[in-house]
Design a protein around this motif. Structure first.
Motif, short mmCIF file in Angstrom:
data_model
loop_
_atom_site.label_atom_id
_atom_site.label_comp_id
_atom_site.label_asym_id
_atom_site.label_seq_id
_atom_site.Cartn_x
_atom_site.Cartn_y
_atom_site.Cartn_z
N ARG A 185 10.52 -12.30 7.48
CA ARG A 185 9.82 -11.11 7.60
C ARG A 185 10.68 -10.19 6.78
O ARG A 185 11.75 -9.96 6.32
CB ARG A 185 10.01 -10.65 9.02
N GLN A 186 9.78 -9.02 6.03
CA GLN A 186 10.48 -8.05 5.42
C GLN A 186 11.04 -6.83 6.17
O GLN A 186 10.43 -6.71 7.33
CB GLN A 186 9.37 -7.48 4.31
N ARG A 191 4.26 -6.21 7.69
CA ARG A 191 3.27 -6.35 6.70
C ARG A 191 2.13 -6.97 7.29
O ARG A 191 2.24 -7.63 8.27
CB ARG A 191 4.10 -7.34 5.75
N ASP A 192 0.77 -6.98 6.62
CA ASP A 192 -0.27 -7.16 7.08
C ASP A 192 -0.78 -8.72 6.34
O ASP A 192 -1.60 -9.29 6.47
CB ASP A 192 -1.44 -6.14 6.68
N THR A 193 0.10 -9.05 5.48
CA THR A 193 -0.33 -10.17 4.53
C THR A 193 0.80 -11.14 4.73
O THR A 193 2.26 -10.87 4.73
CB THR A 193 -0.47 -9.96 2.98
N CYS A 194 0.67 -12.46 4.81
CA CYS A 194 1.83 -13.56 4.79
C CYS A 194 1.26 -14.65 3.72
O CYS A 194 0.09 -15.24 4.10
CB CYS A 194 1.75 -14.06 6.26
N CYS A 219 6.89 -7.54 -6.79
CA CYS A 219 6.08 -7.49 -5.65
C CYS A 219 6.35 -8.72 -4.89
O CYS A 219 5.48 -8.91 -4.20
CB CYS A 219 4.57 -7.40 -5.89
N ASP A 221 8.40 -8.39 -2.02
CA ASP A 221 8.62 -8.10 -0.74
C ASP A 221 7.45 -7.27 -0.27
O ASP A 221 7.58 -6.88 0.64
CB ASP A 221 9.86 -7.16 -0.71
N TRP A 222 6.39 -7.43 -0.72
CA TRP A 222 5.15 -6.63 -0.29
C TRP A 222 4.46 -7.66 0.84
O TRP A 222 3.60 -7.09 1.31
CB TRP A 222 4.00 -6.73 -1.28
N GLN A 223 4.80 -8.88 1.07
CA GLN A 223 4.34 -9.71 2.23
C GLN A 223 5.50 -10.47 2.70
O GLN A 223 6.65 -10.72 2.13
CB GLN A 223 3.14 -10.75 1.39
N ASP A 224 5.07 -11.04 3.97
CA ASP A 224 6.12 -12.04 4.71
C ASP A 224 5.97 -13.30 4.24
O ASP A 224 4.75 -13.49 3.55
CB ASP A 224 5.72 -11.97 6.16
N TYR A 244 -1.20 -11.43 11.15
CA TYR A 244 -1.36 -11.19 10.02
C TYR A 244 -2.95 -10.90 9.71
O TYR A 244 -3.57 -11.75 10.01
CB TYR A 244 -0.89 -12.15 9.04
#
Length: 326
Positions: A185-186, A191-194, A219, A221-224, A244
């Protein structure tokens, strides 16, 4: 009560003694509302076989003693004293409930861990480079483990999973100390995306590709991320993936990978996207990354020849070629 005896108390029975029941049980594990914090959506996992807990909301986990220490802000001795003062007669002891052959298997675990340390072994760094993976990209996620099997010393890359075990890799060995998923997890806002990967080498391959293609803004760290560590762990990934809105699967291009994607899609329908077409023609993402490395090497060996000047303008009606986006 000894330290070992205290940790052998079933975490499930301990939580039951506090009036905490599982919100969901599936085979070898249960999901609870965390006893350590306010938890509206059960995110406290107890692995019944390993007798370990993991709080997905905080990223913490461990043994029963670790749990009691966190609950009461005490040391290990204080935790043992509290467990002694409780009604231990109502607790079952982990290991006694397991089948006899399973108990013997755990007692005779083939991997004896000697030490774990940051990545620095030249042989393991070279192994990562041969797989096309940047050691600098890998080092925040991978350590090196020195262990023994049958009395003989070995070392390997070690990637931690959510049960506190490790996935192990070296050029001649692929194994683990215990099997579970790894959920990364960031920090900051949820986040809404994994992105879902089958193995940690594929996960590291993705990070390497992103760093190479966009070194200034990769990019990453824009998602888990969820790494299954085996398609056999697909069911274990279903609960953490529930949070997610967008689930991108980057699994192997084989039957096991397709079945895993289908199992996730059956649970979450339109939220799931299979993006394995981005590396079609390759077994997995690391295979694709290594093919890029080979192509780059071949390009460097091409002899220079005088080339006729070409007009760089696009001809009418000609479609511009699009590179692979990942």
């Amino acid at each position: 009560m000894t330290y070992k005896e205290a940790n052998n108390i079933s975490i499930k029975d301990y939580l039951n003694s506090l009036g905490i029941q599982p919100a969901k049980e599936k085979g070898s594990y249960g999901m609870y509302r965390s006893p350590l914090r306010e938890d509206n959506t059960p995110s406290f996992k107890v692995d019944y076989n390993a007798n370990l807990w993991c709080d997905y909301g905080t990223g913490e986990g461990g043994t029963l003693i670790d749990l009691v220490m966190k609950q009461h802000q005490c040391n290990a001795y204080g935790a043992i004293c509290r467990l002694e003062q409780g009604d231990t007669a109502s607790f079952s002891f982990h290991g006694k409930e397991l089948p006899e052959r399973e108990t013997k298997r755990q007692a005779a675990s083939p991997i004896e861990i000697h030490r774990i340390q940051p990545l620095q072994n030249p042989a393991l760094i070279r192994y990562l480079q041969e797989r096309g993976i940047s050691p600098g990209t890998a080092s925040p996620y991978v350590q090196e483990m020195y262990y023994r099997i049958g009395g003989k010393p070995y070392f390997a890359l070690a990637f931690r999973n959510d049960s506190g075990g490790y996935e192990l890799r070296n050029p001649r060995f692929k194994g683990s100390t215990s099997k579970d998923i790894t959920h990364i997890r960031q920090q900051g806002e949820p986040r809404d995306t994994c992105f879902v990967f089958e193995g940690f080498l594929d996960f590291l391959s993705f990070l390497t590709i992103r760093q190479q293609k966009s070194p200034d803004i990769p990019c990453t760290d824009w998602q888990d991320y969820v790494i299954l560590n085996s398609t056999a762990n697909t069911d274990k990934a279903l609960y953490p993936l529930a949070d997610y809105g967008h689930i991108h699967c980057m699994l192997d291009n084989d039957e096991a990978g397709r079945k895993a994607v289908e199992a996730i899609r059956q649970e979450y329908k339109w939220r799931v996207r299979d993006v394995s077409h981005l590396y079609s023609g390759h077994n997995d993402l690391n295979d694709y990354l290594r093919s890029l490395k080979v192509k780059q090497s071949q390009d460097l060996t091409v002899t220079d020849k005088p080339q006729p000047e070409q007009d760089n303008r696009q001809n009418p009606g000609e479609k511009r070629k699009r590179g692979l986006r990942m």
